[in-house]
Design a protein around this motif. Structure first.
Motif: not given
Length: 779
Positions: A193-195, A234-235, A238, A259, A263, A665
């Protein structure tokens, strides 16, 4: 001395395939200046790991590259090849080595040189880097991301646990490249995931070069004004999804916690999990509170309802905390935070003498030059005596005590002001005005004291972020307890017959009617208990009214006003003015003006204008104080839970909205619960039992009529207190902290992990897994 010209054309550091939209993970923002800012020896000691400054083999240089970075044909040009400096000009690593060895004493470094040094160190570990000058030419953005191959290799070295596909048993298991087909794939086709990608990149940035990292402490760079900001991106996709499923969801519906945690991280997620759980439990207390209030109005002479409701709230609080522990453990397992342990280095604000040694827990271990017990060589570390910290903590506690006494004096002064208003032509409205002034004072002093508490906490010089946050939590709670509840305890237990400041002209007595009967405004309550109800109503009502304004509307209005002041000269004269410092010193005029003219700035520049994320300590503090209003004086105001419920519904929506739209974020931060706030809530529960029992004995005359005097009434209150504390103990023992299904799931997941580990070892001829950085279990 020669220097790097910041206005030089910044090299393109990536090839075209890597310039995909919304794929940059970490952004470093540097001022676009070329001022000399520090002696090179200071920079070397403070920001360069020993392996770099001493010239070890692992040190990155302009000629070195990793396997991942070599895949890019267009990489950053180093300082030594800068066209403005000519052939054979200096390297910052060479200067650092000379400074530390005493060969160079007067040389200084510039921001441009530091920026180039950081870029080289990032590229040396295989990260992809792009430098881009801002439209206003005041800042330079250094964008960082990693290739899929580097992400996978680093995740394996870290021992990062990822979610297995359901066909392989589900749950979590340490990632290995050889077994990548076993793991769940994200919607974008990535394993991470992005995180998680940002977490892996931060590991590469932060780790020492001897362990395969770049050795860059971003927080320290920002604390020393080398960088303006550093933040994860940030995405947008998302954010849009969270706006739909979270911010715009119906009130009191389930939050998309998986979720949110995926994130924002688990520390952030646990706050909203606690807030949602607490808010749902307020529904039960609100229903009972409304029923109790109706009965009080129907039978004004009965005080039994108040006593029963106080007992109910005490048991409600005990059940709430015990069931929250179960919820917390369930979430910790679902989010793979079970037995989470965090490795902590020195926090950026920690100050100390440079010595050769290491911290083991809180203990300092002094080492000698050349002494080594492993593959890494010891290097200088900051040392600060633990006894000095303890002495400073004692001084700070004395300061907090003094401030608390001052707050009590201010509270008595406000009570005098309220009494003065009540004795004037304002009459009853004067008393209400004084109560509103007290409610506003509580909010203001809480904000002022937070600044003082942070300064005191920084002066104490705690080494790790956990120690710093736990001590800050204690300071905030002690002060806010005094600030928030002093007037309530005064009304409940002191005000019956007292002259303020000892002056007989300032009598502050309980309100009785002419026939010495219960006050009709709050049926069933005598004297000061009705005033206590008024005060709680005003405090909670003020919080509901001011909460959204202070947290959402006011910052938005101030930001708009700041931007308007910055842009007004542009529209008048087409030239900028100095940036206003009213709200955010990082707001940039020309970027805003460009946006106003219709030129959409890059996403990372828009992210740069957001506010910095400051953690959840203020939000937790607000909820704990509210919890006290509900539980400490339950016998006087049964409607407190429903007002808190209304406030929390608004609070959840406001916090969710500002987290998505107004703040950076946060960097990844794991957690297995709400930390020290759990202990604070437990302490509040015990204080609530004692306060309610004393209030029942002291405020309701029916007990005096039953027992005939004060002494047996107090004996009854103490006996009731012991019974309730015993019931709290029974509830804590009977209800297990970990649900049985979670224990079973943990056992099953452990079995699956063991089987996969055996299969992996067999397939690799029992060779040892992992790389240099496999020193901790990453969740």
């Amino acid at each position: 001395m020669s220097s790097v010209n910041p206005s030089d054309a910044l090299p393109s550091m990536i090839s075209a395939p890597r310039m995909a939209k919304d794929k940059w993970e970490i952004v470093l923002v540097f001022p676009n200046t070329d001022h000399e800012i520090a002696p090179v020896c200071h920079y070397a000691k403070r920001f360069m790991p020993g392996s770099l400054a001493k010239g070890s083999a692992s040190a990155p240089s302009s000629s070195s590259s990793s396997s991942s970075s070599s895949s890019s044909s267009s990489s950053s040009s180093s300082i030594s090849s800068d066209p403005e400096q000519g052939q054979g000009s200096r390297s910052i690593i060479t200067l650092a080595q000379g400074a530390l060895q005493g060969h160079i004493t007067h040389s200084t470094v510039t921001r441009a040189e530091i920026r180039q040094d950081i870029i080289q160190r990032l590229e040396a570990v295989g990260l992809w880097v792009l430098s881009k000058e801002a439209d206003d030419r005041k800042h330079i953005f250094v964008l960082v991301r990693a290739s899929p191959e580097l992400l996978e290799k680093t995740a394996e070295d870290m021992g990062m646990e990822l979610h297995l596909q359901e066909s392989y048993g589900g749950g979590y298991c340490p990632f290995t490249v050889a077994q990548r087909h076993l793991f769940h794939v994200q919607q974008d086709g990535s394993l991470f995931s992005k995180t998680r990608r940002q977490q892996i990149i931060m590991e590469l940035i932060d780790e020492d070069p001897e362990d395969g990292g770049a050795g860059i402490n971003l927080a320290q760079l920002q604390a020393d004004n080398i960088t303006k900001k550093a933040f994860p991106t940030h995405s947008e996709a998302t954010k849009r999804e969270l706006m739909r499923t979270w911010v715009r969801r119906p009130p009191l519906s389930e939050q998309p916690m998986l979720d949110i945690c995926s994130y924002f991280g688990e520390e952030f997620g646990f706050y909203f999990a606690f807030l949602g759980f607490y808010t749902k439990w307020l529904i039960y207390a609100s229903v009972v509170g409304v029923i109790a209030t109706v009965i009080m109005y129907a039978i004004p002479s009965s005080q039994v309802v108040n006593t029963v409701y106080a007992v109910f709230i005490t048991l409600w609080a005990s059940l709430f905390l015990e069931l929250w522990k179960r919820e917390r453990n369930s979430n910790a397992w679902k989010w793979n935070m079970w037995n989470y342990q965090q490795r902590e280095d020195n926090r950026p604000g920690f100050k100390g003498e440079e010595r050769l040694g290491v911290y083991v827990g809180k203990e300092w271990v002094q080492l000698k030059e050349g002494e080594a017990y492993g593959p890494t060589t010891p290097r200088p570390n900051k040392f600060f005596p633990e006894q000095t910290i303890q002495n400073r903590m004692a001084i700070c506690m004395a300061v907090i005590t003094t401030v608390s006494v001052v707050v009590i004096i201010i509270t008595i002064s406000l009570l005098t002001f309220r009494l003065f208003l009540g004795n004037t032509m304002l009459g009853e409205w004067g008393g209400i005005l004084g109560s509103v002034a007290n409610a506003v004072m509580i909010q203001v002093l809480n904000k002022v004291y937070r600044v003082l508490a942070m300064k005191l906490n920084s002066w104490e010089n705690h080494r790790t972020a956990t120690e710093y946050n736990n001590n800050l939590l204690v300071k905030l709670f002690l002060f806010q307890f005094v600030n928030s509840y002093t007037v309530l305890y005064y009304i409940a237990f002191v005000k019956r017959k007292v002259n303020l400041w000892g002056d007989p002209l300032l009598p502050d007595h309980c309100l009785y009617d002419e026939d010495n009967k219960p006050d009709k405004s709050f049926p069933g309550q005598l004297g000061c208990s009705s005033e206590l109800s008024y005060q709680l109503l005003i405090i909670l009502g003020t919080n509901i009214a001011l909460g959204p304004f202070v947290e959402v509307i006011l910052p938005w209005l101030v930001a708009k006003l700041t931007i308007f002041k910055q842009m007004l000269p542009f529209f008048k004269k087409n030239k900028p003015t100095k940036t206003s410092t009213l709200l955010d010193k990082d707001l940039d005029f020309q970027a805003k003006a460009s946006k106003a003219k219709g030129n959409k700035s890059p996403k990372f520049e828009r992210d740069f204008l957001l506010n910095e994320y400051e953690g959840t300590i203020d939000e937790y503090s607000e909820m704990v104080i509210q919890y006290g209003y509900i539980t400490l004086f339950a016998a006087s105001f049964p409607l407190a839970p429903i007002l808190a419920l209304i406030n929390n519904v608004i609070e959840m929506r406001a916090d969710a909205l500002k987290s998505i739209t107004s703040f950076h974020k946060p960097f990844y931060q794991g957690a297995d619960g709400i930390g020290g706030w759990q202990t604070v809530l437990e302490v509040m529960g015990v204080i609530a039992v004692m306060t309610n029992c004393l209030q029942i004995a002291y405020s309701y005359d029916s007990l005096f009529s039953l027992f005939g005097s004060l002494y047996p009434t107090l004996v009854f209150a103490v006996a009731l207190e012991h019974v309730l504390l015993f019931l709290k103990f029974i509830i804590a023992v009977v209800i297990p902290d970990v649900p049985s299904k979670i224990r079973t799931a943990i056992a099953r997941e452990t079995y699956i992990q063991d089987q996969l580990l055996r299969a992996y070892e067999l397939s690799h001829d029992n060779k040892k897994r992992g790389g240099k950085r496999r020193t901790k279990k990453m969740h």
